[in-house]
Design a protein around this motif. Sequence first.
Motif, mmCIF file in Angstrom:
data_model
loop_
_atom_site.group_PDB
_atom_site.id
_atom_site.type_symbol
_atom_site.label_atom_id
_atom_site.label_comp_id
_atom_site.label_asym_id
_atom_site.label_seq_id
_atom_site.Cartn_x
_atom_site.Cartn_y
_atom_site.Cartn_z
ATOM 1 N N VAL A 239 -22.464 145.831 79.445
ATOM 2 C CA VAL A 239 -21.176 145.144 79.524
ATOM 3 C C VAL A 239 -20.708 145.063 80.964
ATOM 4 N N ASN B 28 -23.126 147.846 75.287
ATOM 5 C CA ASN B 28 -22.640 147.389 73.988
ATOM 6 C C ASN B 28 -23.663 147.757 72.928
ATOM 7 N N ARG C 220 -19.591 150.266 70.092
ATOM 8 C CA ARG C 220 -19.832 149.092 69.248
ATOM 9 C C ARG C 220 -18.701 148.084 69.388
#
Length: 350
Positions: free
Chosen positions: A18, A55, A138
């Motif tokens: 991310v 992620n 998540r």
Amino acid sequence: MPLPAHDIPPFKGLPGLVWALRFDAEGRAERLDVDAIDAAEPGAERPGWLWLHFNQGDARTARVIEQQLDLPDSAKEALLTHDAHANLYLEDGLAHGALVDWQHGGVDNSQLSYARCEQDVGWLHFVMGEHLLVTARRQGLRSVEQARRHAAAGGLYEAPEQLLEAIVERFGASIAHATLELDSELARIEARVHGQDTGAARRELALLRRQAVHMHRPLSAQRRVLRQFEQRHRAQRQHPLVATALHLSQQFDEVDSEVGALQARARLLHEEVAAKLTEATNRHLHTLSILTALLVPPTLVVGAFGMNMDLPFAHQPHAFAVVTGLCVLSSITVYLLLRRIGVARVRAGG
């Protein structure tokens, strides 16, 4: 061994990453291009540490963590697991585990009241070394996003444990702020209860108690894990995360006591509301019982005169008035009898 920031093997791009932030020796953050990270580039030898945030919802994340990061198997498992429970471990100087946070929907709702932005619980999986912090989640997490924005705005984090501590502190601060809001809301509900508006107060109180429980569960989990970690590793106080866990545990104890006090007040108020509603119900039943007792004799009189047989006054012109008088007289007699035995006396304000 944890992967030092200056010794990352060369790779181009990390699918599932991310963001990547490199912190210099003073703790200032520099955002790296997640699509073209190459630790072998010039300047990679600068002192500091690295924050990699993955992620878990990206199917490629597992392959990247397994193949690109030189971490022990237990640390990789901590990053990739989907277990929804808080835990914290320290093995060979490498800390890893999972911490609780509120899910972040992509909108900065830090200024909204807790009641208007009720959130689900999320989990931050992490591995922390001396020069590296790897985190995975998540769903977007609120405290993590706030810490990233603070770092991007010039906030200083000289070591990974400082950033981890800031994330956990923000989670605790959100609960403390929400507790103050719910405390004010509880005071307003108390005023409504004393003002006899128990119907609406009961509904609002039920919502408030549900919100308090929603806060207290993750708080208790986080507090328990921090306390257990600090107790297990008291002999390793030289490790920065042990001292951090002790500091955070003390803060969470204070927040937990505030939430517990709020729940106790809400429970007592709930009992008071229930007592008021029970008293009102009993008062209504008492009134209905008296009315029933007053109407039974007239019913018997009317039933007797309604029989298909010869009865006194059946052919008299004033029979209706006589029967009506008997009905009224019987009700008055019963009322006086109830007054005499104390049943018909209703306490003022009871």
